[in-house]
Design an enzyme around this catalytic site. Structure first.
Site, mmCIF file in Angstrom:
data_model
loop_
_atom_site.group_PDB
_atom_site.id
_atom_site.type_symbol
_atom_site.label_atom_id
_atom_site.label_comp_id
_atom_site.label_asym_id
_atom_site.label_seq_id
_atom_site.Cartn_x
_atom_site.Cartn_y
_atom_site.Cartn_z
ATOM 1 N N LEU B 230 0.812 -1.219 0.000
ATOM 2 C CA LEU B 230 0.000 0.000 0.000
ATOM 3 C C LEU B 230 0.848 1.273 0.000
ATOM 4 C CD1 LEU B 230 -2.933 1.125 0.207
ATOM 5 C CD2 LEU B 230 -2.556 1.247 2.683
ATOM 6 N N ASP B 231 0.588 2.157 -0.967
ATOM 7 C CA ASP B 231 1.240 3.467 -1.054
ATOM 8 C C ASP B 231 2.763 3.371 -1.114
ATOM 9 O OD1 ASP B 231 -1.293 4.614 -0.906
ATOM 10 O OD2 ASP B 231 -1.209 4.851 1.255
ATOM 11 N N ALA B 232 3.263 2.247 -1.605
ATOM 12 C CA ALA B 232 4.711 2.046 -1.606
ATOM 13 C C ALA B 232 5.282 1.827 -3.009
ATOM 14 C CB ALA B 232 5.067 0.861 -0.712
#
Lengths: 287, 287, 287, 287
Positions: B230-232
């Site tokens: 996530l969001d990486a």
């Protein structure tokens, strides 16, 4: 230069505080030269900075704190600080091996941009003694052992020096040591650090390498008051610069140094001007 | 407009690659109209984008990939993609309830700024159907149950739609659903998300509230390719705006919306122009 | 550190130049460590910076210029410059009364950020001698009379000093004197100035006062090469900072000083790295 | 939503004004929800914006102006404006052929970000009628002849429309016509323009081409109130973006469009919120 008093306060928001305070000053013949206030609607809290000329002011400077406390302190559940522009803050600079923040602050000091005294520079290394000598400021070195076995003792001696020199606030100008809880408690919201990242991204060590690894397109620097939680104190100032995939950890360090010194100097200037209030781990910065 | 081929490649850095590739193109009468390359010294990796006119080019477009693979692919251990400027990317927009990114992309599309087709808009809510109708683009809604019990099925149908419409990449224009691993694998480095923070600060939900709590002085937005973490994923573009203690979560949202739409649109434009290479979870963005 | 040659060139754009030049270098066993090029489509002009290691390079350094001229100079109508990384640029600093740019450059120099020699500092005032002394650099003062009656003579002596010291470029670090045409012609695109405005806004004297009068919301600083037309030479670097109606000419000066020193230092660094090409009164800045 | 009154005032600075005004409001049971003031020390002028809830306020809204004038107007030589939050400003949009500013404002309006009415869009071309139709807003076209022979007549009809629609301010959203003196006088400090440069650089036509010619490294956009002198009115908001030598006039136009729409929208929002005071051709922008 006119002598002035500076009153910084915050309290639960209530109708009429600003009227009362300004009336108190003007009724006693204080000429207000600065007034800024801010209401935090979410917390229901009122913040104010007011500065006035003392020349014809009816209340003696040394009684001022007592009057404010008596008249408003309890009534408004008010927290306040009083400063006088003729009492210069006394700043200790803590450094390690990098000179850019130190030079930047000293060059500003020398050019008259910072209304401050700098009685000493403290370091855990000899490296920057030559800078201190260039500017004729006493330089003190306490080496800290890798196992920290002498850290407590060193900090005790540093604190002793702070007292001797009448230091009112400390600036960690890329000082690469963690400050102990004891020391922080003696200078609450009076130790300013520069962290070389856009906090809360990249807390801790080697933030430029972390930024490189993550592939961000912007890097930053953050100046904050030191609290017991690492890199988590109230943020005073931040700034950023755009980078690209072409940047390496080395060029990030170089670009970051420019950010660090500017951001730290802005924070220090605001502190010296007594334009910062702190509440709930956040800062209110008056303009 | 001249028809052109675009070659995006990366491989271990080796003397003479750029010479070979440009010689290959010019020897075959390709007129190079764009050339940019980058060497990552740390990883020892070479990246290149070259674009040339096909008019007199000796090798037929449909054979180009085969030739590159045969001549250079194995020899240089090269990863490459070939595009033709006359084959427009086909973009699906995924949205939820906020219209600002959607409007921004559609207004640019309508003004001819984005060389793309937009065959469909997909949502988990009816809210933005009126925007799709304003721009005459088919709007598909699949509600996702709170317990995610139908999520897999919904994604299967969405993927079916993607295939039907010949979608080449997906833009999550403030689509408030997590994309499953299966869907990501079908569009590797082809799903663009906008996260409303300066990543890696404030990963996850409600970043503006997190920013408010932390008391930062700058907020940001980040556009990145979606990966399973996530969001990486690889960051394509970021930007920031200065805030003060006077900002509330509500004003942060408003200021952030301006960042989000500009940052997302810049990222989408770079993707459409085939100017992004991805390697080791980072992007190389050609100018 | 490896010894390298740096070739900066520009010429009318023609198919295959980049191939030829890189082939020339690699055929002669030069290991290319930097390559960047740019084609100005509007002017039809090709710009390139290439740097390669000399260790096994077949052509002797002192013959290089001759070879390039013979092989490519006339054929491509090429203008080029050759530098060697082991020949450090020699910078003269010209200053007047303000110390911020001087300190910033000297602090970087001292920290090893600038690969340069600084044989002298020249001024029309005694004011900053103490800074020169702090850094042990010879400081020369020539007062210029208000009626400029001795200006020609002073410049002649300054030029004599430049020759003696082998100065390769001059930096006007807030030097408040106009440079004569004669001096400029001896250092074409080799005199770097910092102007304290966002050029072309506020040319000439007192730009911060002009900015205050006009009520702008952003101020800037501009570093450029000096040409005979005042504040109109090729721009190397600019940056800006946001201001408000609360700023006075005095606070603009303070905010501007931070811009000036950073912008000037960036420009000086690019010049020292031989990453600037100039053409038609504009700069191409390699990254 | 509570009904509020907004008082914007300025006058020569004098001891106690802020006390008097806030006392006047609180004595009459007005609950102050916003207070900001600013003293221009150079001009000796006091500026203030105060907003309070009307619920229990003793003075009827329609009498408020009279009371302020009587009690303070003459005494302090005060200029003031009174607004009520329940009286929405009525905005006319003037456009030509470019849609980006229009779309940006309408998308915000539709999303509820702008507390305004938009009774009409006016143009000198048919081009953007489709946008007006997308948003169901009446679109009026008056062609202006190249020799301006009908300009006076067109403006008369436009002003007639403004009156009919009860327009309180006009936004020139890339309207490529000069506004006449007569029209300006009917809307003093009520016509907002967006100029596509960082004023005062590049006044007049084709600023991006001017910027390209000059070789600047940053471009900007400026929103200002229209006065009789071209591009010289009080500046409300500015912003900039970094460019490089690789940018062409065409890419500058694209990058600039993003600036223009954001800068114009910020200015419009401030105007709608009644947070702008104008004095001596400058704006005071309350936060």
């Amino acid at each position: 230069m006119q002598q002035t008093a500076i009153l910084l306060l915050h309290c639960p928001d209530k109708l009429g505080i600003i009227t009362e305070i300004t009336k108190f000053i003007t009724d006693n013949n204080g000429n207000i030269v600065y007034l800024d206030q801010y209401v935090d609607k979410i917390d229901g809290r009122f913040f104010m900075r007011v500065e006035w000329e003392l020349e014809k002011f009816a209340i003696p400077a040394e009684k001022l704190s007592e009057y404010i406390e008596t008249l408003y302190g309890q009534r408004y559940n008010m927290q306040f600080q009083i400063y006088f522009n003729y009492e210069k803050p006394r700043m200790a600079l803590f450094v390690s091996k990098m000179s850019h923040c130190l030079y930047d602050l000293l060059a500003r000091y020398k050019a008259g941009e910072l209304d401050v005294e700098i009685p000493c520079i403290v370091s855990n290394h000899e490296d920057l003694r030559y800078v201190a000598e260039q500017f004729d400021i006493p330089y003190y070195v306490w080496s800290i052992k890798k196992d920290w076995s002498n850290k407590q003792e060193v900090e005790r001696e540093e604190m002793e020096l702070m007292r001797e020199k009448g230091i009112t606030f400390i600036v960690l100008a890329r000082y690469m040591q963690i400050i102990s809880e004891e020391m922080i408690q003696q200078y609450p919201n009076r130790i300013i650090n520069i962290h070389h990242s856009f906090l809360p991204a990249f807390v801790g060590a080697k933030p430029y390498h972390q930024a490189y690894q993550r592939g961000v397109k912007i890097i930053g620097a953050t100046s904050h008051y030191v609290t017991s939680e690492l890199d988590a104190g109230p943020i005073i100032e931040q700034d950023v610069v755009r980078i690209t995939h072409k940047d390496t950890p080395e060029t990030l360090v170089l670009k970051g140094k420019d950010l660090e010194k500017i951001v730290l100097s802005r924070a220090v200037k605001k502190h010296i001007e007594r334009k910062i209030l702190t509440c709930h781990n956040k800062t209110i910065i008056f303009s």
